[in-house]
Design an enzyme around this catalytic site. Sequence first.
Site, PDB file in Angstrom:
ATOM      1  N   ILE A 155       0.835  -1.204   0.000  1.00 34.33           N
ATOM      2  CA  ILE A 155       0.000   0.000   0.000  1.00 34.33           C
ATOM      3  C   ILE A 155       0.870   1.254   0.000  1.00 34.33           C
ATOM      4  O   ILE A 155       0.595   2.215  -0.728  1.00 34.33           O
ATOM      5  CB  ILE A 155      -0.966  -0.008   1.203  1.00 34.33           C
ATOM      6  CG1 ILE A 155      -1.978  -1.152   1.062  1.00 34.33           C
ATOM      7  CG2 ILE A 155      -1.689   1.329   1.323  1.00 34.33           C
ATOM      8  CD1 ILE A 155      -2.874  -1.347   2.261  1.00 34.33           C
ATOM      9  N   PRO A 204       2.202  -2.251   9.650  1.00 29.46           N
ATOM     10  CA  PRO A 204       1.483  -3.122  10.579  1.00 29.46           C
ATOM     11  C   PRO A 204       1.845  -2.763  12.013  1.00 29.46           C
ATOM     12  O   PRO A 204       2.811  -2.036  12.263  1.00 29.46           O
ATOM     13  CB  PRO A 204       2.018  -4.517  10.221  1.00 29.46           C
ATOM     14  CG  PRO A 204       3.412  -4.250   9.741  1.00 29.46           C
ATOM     15  CD  PRO A 204       3.355  -2.926   9.026  1.00 29.46           C
ATOM     16  N   ARG A 232      -2.329   0.906  11.413  1.00 26.82           N
ATOM     17  CA  ARG A 232      -2.925   0.272  12.580  1.00 26.82           C
ATOM     18  C   ARG A 232      -2.920   1.235  13.757  1.00 26.82           C
ATOM     19  O   ARG A 232      -2.004   2.037  13.931  1.00 26.82           O
ATOM     20  CB  ARG A 232      -2.149  -1.003  12.971  1.00 26.82           C
ATOM     21  CG  ARG A 232      -2.470  -2.212  12.106  1.00 26.82           C
ATOM     22  CD  ARG A 232      -3.890  -2.722  12.352  1.00 26.82           C
ATOM     23  NE  ARG A 232      -4.199  -3.910  11.573  1.00 26.82           N
ATOM     24  CZ  ARG A 232      -4.781  -3.923  10.387  1.00 26.82           C
ATOM     25  NH1 ARG A 232      -5.078  -2.765   9.812  1.00 26.82           N
ATOM     26  NH2 ARG A 232      -5.049  -5.056   9.768  1.00 26.82           N
ATOM     27  N   ASP A 255      -7.877   6.679  10.558  1.00 30.85           N
ATOM     28  CA  ASP A 255      -8.902   5.673  10.268  1.00 30.85           C
ATOM     29  C   ASP A 255      -8.818   4.509  11.249  1.00 30.85           C
ATOM     30  O   ASP A 255      -9.684   3.647  11.247  1.00 30.85           O
ATOM     31  CB  ASP A 255      -8.744   5.138   8.837  1.00 30.85           C
ATOM     32  CG  ASP A 255      -9.856   4.162   8.472  1.00 30.85           C
ATOM     33  OD1 ASP A 255     -11.038   4.572   8.525  1.00 30.85           O
ATOM     34  OD2 ASP A 255      -9.551   2.998   8.150  1.00 30.85           O
ATOM     35  N   GLU A 260     -10.648  -0.331  19.356  1.00 31.43           N
ATOM     36  CA  GLU A 260     -11.805  -0.164  18.469  1.00 31.43           C
ATOM     37  C   GLU A 260     -12.923  -1.122  18.887  1.00 31.43           C
ATOM     38  O   GLU A 260     -12.640  -2.288  19.154  1.00 31.43           O
ATOM     39  CB  GLU A 260     -11.390  -0.439  17.018  1.00 31.43           C
ATOM     40  CG  GLU A 260     -10.333   0.528  16.508  1.00 31.43           C
ATOM     41  CD  GLU A 260      -9.753   0.155  15.152  1.00 31.43           C
ATOM     42  OE1 GLU A 260      -9.045   0.981  14.564  1.00 31.43           O
ATOM     43  OE2 GLU A 260     -10.008  -0.986  14.687  1.00 31.43           O
ATOM     44  N   HIS A 282     -12.391   3.019  10.998  1.00 29.08           N
ATOM     45  CA  HIS A 282     -11.733   1.865  10.386  1.00 29.08           C
ATOM     46  C   HIS A 282     -12.494   1.392   9.143  1.00 29.08           C
ATOM     47  O   HIS A 282     -12.862   0.221   9.013  1.00 29.08           O
ATOM     48  CB  HIS A 282     -11.608   0.717  11.392  1.00 29.08           C
ATOM     49  CG  HIS A 282     -10.486  -0.228  11.068  1.00 29.08           C
ATOM     50  ND1 HIS A 282      -9.684  -0.784  12.030  1.00 29.08           N
ATOM     51  CD2 HIS A 282     -10.024  -0.710   9.882  1.00 29.08           C
ATOM     52  CE1 HIS A 282      -8.785  -1.579  11.462  1.00 29.08           C
ATOM     53  NE2 HIS A 282      -8.972  -1.539  10.156  1.00 29.08           N
TER      54      HIS A 282
END
Length: 310
Positions: A155, A204, A232, A255, A260, A282
């Site tokens: 990404i 990550p 993350r 995000d 969460e 998210h």
Amino acid sequence: MKIVCLDAATLGGGDLSDFKSVGEFISYELTPKDEIISRIADAEVVMINKVIIDKEVIDQTNLKLILQLGTGVNNIDVEYANSKGIVVKNAAGYSTKSVLSHTFALLFAFLNQIPYYDQWSKDGLWTKSTMFTDFSKILHTLTGKRHGIIGLGVIGKEVAKVSQMFGSKICYYSTSGANFNNEYERVSLEELLKTCDVISIHAPLNDKTKNLLTKKELLLLKDEAILINVGRGGIINEADLAQVMNEKNIRVGLDVLEVEPMIKDHPLISINNKENLIITPHVAWASQESIQNLIQIVFNNLKEFMENGK
């Protein structure tokens, strides 16, 4: 073969009907911890997103295959599962374009002052304007901006490529220390934070990235720098971030959070400059196209296992 999906609700209504064609398929919207074992006691295959499959669960079931509904497998004791002959298969690359899009949605919301001008227009201020445009906020493009990427994986590379198309200058920090990319300038974390106008996180969460950005690091950011985290939660210390946002004029798009769903009375909710913060729950990964890709990859993983046991 009995296949059980324990948290289908995390797929946002994605169509799982294909799984009925290969065996007995049972799907639960969500599964509380105390019902995990009973629901998969006689299943060969379990499909999970956030449900934890640990040693206790493995020892009290007869699983042959664990299908992760995502890329990360930190909710699975993979080593123990493998020692018991259980195959674990994840889904990689399904959401790259979706996360890429969301990264730039957050970034351009700040560069183009979208939240401000949307509210400004809806509040009727445009109707009172003496001319066709407004200059109460300064807009910027990416041209000439220095864009620092933390985590130059699949990404991160896509983000770098697109950002360059808008005229930015790319540098990156390797969180693993092992990533060398000749296309872009590799820098230390300190240099990246001090010199970049835009910083986006695509890493990550692991021992090397946990609390990577605390108050000490965040204070290095340039005035009006934009910080985006679509990697993350836990990479940025959120209590420190709230404090720094009250002290410095930085803009932040998140995000992901460490916990969460978002906890009640989260320190970021009460920051002074709320216009400098955008939080989305998210959803960067969760485009309809990504969910379709994900389900297809998981189904292919199941078929591959049924054909060759791997």
